[in-house]
Design a protein around this motif. Structure first.
Motif, short mmCIF file in Angstrom:
data_model
loop_
_atom_site.label_atom_id
_atom_site.label_comp_id
_atom_site.label_asym_id
_atom_site.label_seq_id
_atom_site.Cartn_x
_atom_site.Cartn_y
_atom_site.Cartn_z
N SER A 35 -15.00 4.22 4.87
CA SER A 35 -14.19 3.37 5.73
C SER A 35 -12.73 3.38 5.27
CB SER A 35 -14.72 1.93 5.71
OG SER A 35 -16.02 1.88 6.25
N ILE A 36 -11.83 3.36 6.24
CA ILE A 36 -10.40 3.42 5.96
C ILE A 36 -9.69 2.29 6.70
CG2 ILE A 36 -8.29 4.80 6.12
CD1 ILE A 36 -10.32 5.99 4.23
N ASP A 37 -8.86 1.55 5.98
CA ASP A 37 -8.02 0.52 6.58
C ASP A 37 -6.58 1.01 6.48
OD1 ASP A 37 -6.77 -1.75 7.52
OD2 ASP A 37 -6.84 -2.75 5.56
N MET A 38 -6.03 1.48 7.57
CA MET A 38 -4.68 2.03 7.54
C MET A 38 -4.03 1.88 8.91
SD MET A 38 -5.33 6.13 7.82
CE MET A 38 -6.27 6.79 9.23
N GLY A 72 0.82 -1.21 0.00
CA GLY A 72 0.00 0.00 0.00
C GLY A 72 0.85 1.26 0.00
N HIS A 73 0.17 2.42 0.03
CA HIS A 73 0.89 3.69 0.01
C HIS A 73 1.48 4.02 1.38
CE1 HIS A 73 -2.05 4.69 -3.41
NE2 HIS A 73 -0.86 4.53 -3.95
N PHE A 74 2.66 4.63 1.37
CA PHE A 74 3.21 5.26 2.57
C PHE A 74 2.98 6.75 2.38
CE2 PHE A 74 6.71 7.46 4.76
CZ PHE A 74 6.52 7.00 6.05
N VAL A 75 2.06 7.31 3.14
CA VAL A 75 1.65 8.70 2.96
C VAL A 75 2.17 9.52 4.14
CG1 VAL A 75 -0.29 10.26 2.62
CG2 VAL A 75 -0.42 7.90 1.77
N THR A 125 -0.01 3.06 5.08
CA THR A 125 0.41 3.70 6.33
C THR A 125 0.33 5.21 6.20
OG1 THR A 125 1.94 1.87 6.80
CG2 THR A 125 2.29 3.94 8.01
N LEU A 126 -0.24 5.85 7.22
CA LEU A 126 -0.29 7.32 7.28
C LEU A 126 0.74 7.76 8.32
CD1 LEU A 126 -1.61 10.08 6.60
CD2 LEU A 126 -3.18 9.65 8.51
N PHE A 127 1.70 8.57 7.89
CA PHE A 127 2.73 9.07 8.80
C PHE A 127 2.49 10.55 9.07
CE2 PHE A 127 7.15 10.95 9.12
CZ PHE A 127 7.29 10.67 10.47
N LEU A 128 2.23 10.87 10.32
CA LEU A 128 1.98 12.25 10.74
C LEU A 128 3.18 12.74 11.55
CD1 LEU A 128 -1.76 11.86 11.82
CD2 LEU A 128 -0.87 12.79 9.66
#
Length: 446
Positions: free
Chosen positions: A278-281, A197-200, A242-245
């Protein structure tokens, strides 16, 4: 000396010359192995490489130049010192141009031989040290380039991140400025089942408050003035990944409550629509401050802190894993030299002094900038350590030390006041005031 790299091989067909030179070298503390001819000497050298080879040019059978060529073929960095008669000097000079370390013309004083041997051994030590460093670097890169280092701290971090990556839980990454928080976040993504998946990544402190909500949650066309078309937000784009904040502490309080809802419900509602998606992350948040303290002070929501603080990964600062500094520097220097299309420069004593004595408040990022400057030939020319003088007051000595510290940071930051202020942990305005007081001009270091 038990270390083979400190051993000396001496080759001469005259027995009295062998005995006299062996005695001179051993009296000075060197371990010496003597040979009357090149062939047995070469066999011993190949079986157990010494630190230095000393050979007469004129030998029966294979001569000294032939021995030098054979040694150079086996190990180009093994120092060879040639002993020459008067008529062989021109030949010895040619050999030095071909890579021989030194030559001594007969008759030579014992001090000349000992001095040459000492210098050759020091060079050999540096070569072997660099080889060992490169071997450690290659092994570390082969294991994973994101966690270069051999210290117990980085080894534990690497192992812990691998374990956490498989657990698929939200993670809070703690670390000082420049310590590699995004590197850890990226590793958590790559080593997880979400790697496809994306690494955002989103830096919460890099955007104005007015656009952070749209960037994070997305919006529909016409949601607000200027919203001409639909935009997928970072959260939705991270679906399946993955969402990186980064710098989560900078997120406005008004958005923190909305993020909390996303984390709890795993769903997002873009601006301008009532549709809930819906979000799966996995969420990885990073901060350089104590969020528990920020929550107690009311600058960060305590409920969001508790929700993020499921698993915490703490990155050790570079000053706590000093054995990794030289390894990292070698890696950054090689990478910078390749980018600048230059050969990696030698690591001078001044650079080694800087690597060992500096605390690297900017951590890996600061070290990388320093390596880039060294690759461009802009590294330190000589170590400068403030020396207290008896006729200076305490205030004057502190003032001198502060000036030297600021100057060193400007050198490593290439005159960039923002980078220097970040490394020193001081506000930019304060640093500008100190620059004026100390008479330092950032442009002198660009």
């Amino acid at each position: 000396m038990s270390d083979p790299s400190e051993r000396i091989v001496f080759v001469d067909d005259e027995e009295d010359v062998r005995l006299a030179n062996r005695q001179s070298l051993e009296l000075d503390g060197f371990a010496v192995e003597v040979f009357p001819a090149a062939e047995p000497a070469l066999k011993a050298i190949l079986a157990r490489p010494p630190g230095v080879v000393i050979t007469d040019v004129r030998l029966p059978g294979l001569d000294g130049l032939g021995l030098f060529e054979a040694v150079r073929e086996a190990d180009p960095d093994l120092p060879v010192i040639l002993i020459t008669g008067h008529g062989d000097i021109t030949m010895a000079v040619r050999a030095m141009r071909a890579g021989a370390y030194d030559f001594l013309a007969k008759p030579y004083p014992a001090d000349s031989l000992i001095g040459s041997v000492r210098r050759a051994l020091e060079r050999r030590r540096l070569v072997l040290e660099n080889r060992g460093l490169q071997a450690r670097l290659d092994a570390a890169v082969a294991e994973d380039p994101a966690f270069l280092g051999v210290s117990p701290e980085i080894t534990r971090l690497r192992r812990f991140v691998r374990d956490v990556a498989q657990a698929d839980v939200d993670v809070l990454v703690l670390g000082e400025t420049g310590s590699g928080k995004e590197v850890v976040a990226n590793a958590l993504h790559r080593w997880s089942r979400r790697a496809r998946g994306h690494f955002v990544a989103m830096n919460c402190g890099a955007l104005p408050d007015s656009v952070v909500e749209s960037e994070l949650f997305g919006h529909e066309a016409g949601a607000f003035t200027g919203a001409l078309k639909r935009r997928v937000g970072k959260i939705e784009h991270a679906h399946g990944g993955t969402l990186f904040l980064d710098e989560i502490e900078s997120m406005p309080l008004s958005l923190q409550v909305k993020l909390l809802r996303v984390l709890q419900e795993r769903a997002v509602e873009p601006l301008g629509t009532n549709e809930i998606r819906s979000i799966d992350m996995r969420v990885v948040a990073a901060t350089k401050i104590d969020l528990a303290q920020a929550a107690a002070q009311g600058t960060f929501r305590d409920d969001l802190y508790f929700r993020l603080n499921v698993v915490t990964v703490t990155i050790p600062p570079l000053r706590e894993r000093r054995e990794d500094v030289a390894l990292l520097f070698e890696h950054f220097l090689g990478r910078a030299a390749a980018r600048f299309n230059r050969a990696p420069p030698p690591v001078t004593p001044a650079i080694r002094d800087m690597l060992s004595r500096h605390d690297w408040p900017g951590n890996v990022r600061e070290l990388g900038h320093f390596a880039e400057r060294c690759a461009l030939g802009l590294g330190p020319s000589a170590p400068e350590t403030p020396v207290p003088e008896r006729n200076l007051t305490l205030a004057e000595q502190i003032d001198r030390f502060e000036r030297g510290l600021i100057r060193d940071e400007l050198i490593m930051a290439g005159g960039d006041v923002r980078v220097a202020a970040e490394a020193l942990g001081t506000p930019r305005k304060t640093l500008y005031d100190k620059l004026a007081r100390h008479g330092l001009d950032p442009n002198d270091y660009r």
